[in-house]
Structure formats: C-alpha cells, structure tokens
Design a protein around this motif. Structure first.
Motif, PDB file in Angstrom:
ATOM      1  N   ALA A 217       1.627   6.636  -6.914  1.00 50.78           N
ATOM      2  CA  ALA A 217       0.527   7.550  -7.256  1.00 50.78           C
ATOM      3  C   ALA A 217       0.928   8.995  -6.995  1.00 50.78           C
ATOM      4  CB  ALA A 217      -0.720   7.194  -6.457  1.00 50.78           C
ATOM      5  N   GLY A 218       1.620   9.238  -5.892  1.00 54.31           N
ATOM      6  CA  GLY A 218       2.071  10.598  -5.583  1.00 54.31           C
ATOM      7  C   GLY A 218       3.060  11.119  -6.602  1.00 54.31           C
TER       8      GLY A 218
ATOM      9  N   LEU B 229      -5.164  15.617  -1.016  1.00 49.35           N
ATOM     10  CA  LEU B 229      -4.473  14.532  -0.322  1.00 49.35           C
ATOM     11  C   LEU B 229      -3.538  15.075   0.756  1.00 49.35           C
ATOM     12  CD1 LEU B 229      -3.666  12.004  -3.174  1.00 49.35           C
ATOM     13  CD2 LEU B 229      -5.272  11.724  -1.299  1.00 49.35           C
TER      14      LEU B 229
ATOM     15  N   ALA C 182       0.840  -1.207   0.000  1.00 49.27           N
ATOM     16  CA  ALA C 182       0.000   0.000   0.000  1.00 49.27           C
ATOM     17  C   ALA C 182       0.868   1.249   0.000  1.00 49.27           C
ATOM     18  CB  ALA C 182      -0.925  -0.008   1.211  1.00 49.27           C
ATOM     19  N   ASN C 183       1.927   1.248   0.793  1.00 48.84           N
ATOM     20  CA  ASN C 183       2.830   2.402   0.814  1.00 48.84           C
ATOM     21  C   ASN C 183       3.505   2.604  -0.537  1.00 48.84           C
ATOM     22  OD1 ASN C 183       2.267   3.029   3.455  1.00 48.84           O
ATOM     23  ND2 ASN C 183       4.011   1.911   4.279  1.00 48.84           N
TER      24      ASN C 183
ATOM     25  N   TRP D 268       0.903   4.145  -2.898  1.00 54.51           N
ATOM     26  CA  TRP D 268       0.705   5.570  -2.617  1.00 54.51           C
ATOM     27  C   TRP D 268       1.894   6.394  -3.111  1.00 54.51           C
ATOM     28  CZ3 TRP D 268      -3.709   7.661  -2.005  1.00 54.51           C
ATOM     29  CH2 TRP D 268      -4.732   7.010  -1.350  1.00 54.51           C
ATOM     30  N   THR D 269       3.092   5.871  -2.981  1.00 54.35           N
ATOM     31  CA  THR D 269       4.282   6.580  -3.449  1.00 54.35           C
ATOM     32  C   THR D 269       4.262   6.735  -4.965  1.00 54.35           C
ATOM     33  OG1 THR D 269       5.557   5.745  -1.581  1.00 54.35           O
ATOM     34  CG2 THR D 269       6.799   6.551  -3.472  1.00 54.35           C
TER      35      THR D 269
END
Length: 64
Positions: free
Chosen positions: A15-16, A49, A8-9, A12-13
């Motif tokens: 996607a960021g 976000l 998940a991390n 998110w990375t």
C-alpha cells in the motif's frame, strides 16, 4: 500469529509503494479517471500515515 503479522506488514508495504507512486505522478495524465485528484488524495494519505506512525512511535517509547 507470526504469519498474520508478516502478511499485515506485506500489505502495508505494498500500500505504501502504491501511494508513493501515486504521489510522484506515475499514474498521472489520465483526466478521464481524475488522476490529479487521486494524486492529491494519495499525498494527503501519505502525510497522515507518516504522522500516525510518528505519533504511535512516540507514545510507545513513553509506555516503557
């Protein structure tokens, strides 16, 4: 459970980073795919976000 959190991390990375590149107009100049609109949407998403992370962090400190 730890592998799921790691995945998940990582998601998110990635996607960021993608949203960041959209915001700095890296993919700009393609009017056929409405890149200017995508850049504006990405900037709004990045701001929201960031505000969500800040809010959750503030609430987490109060719960302790």
């Amino acid at each position: 459970m730890k592998a799921r959190r790691w995945a998940a991390n990582l998601a998110w990375t990635v996607a960021g980073i993608l949203i960041y590149f959209l915001c700095i107009d890296t993919f700009g100049g393609y009017p056929s795919v409405h890149s200017e609109t995508l850049n504006l949407i990405a900037l709004i998403v990045l701001i929201l976000l960031g505000a969500l992370v800040w809010y959750r962090h503030e609430r987490r400190d109060e719960d302790r």
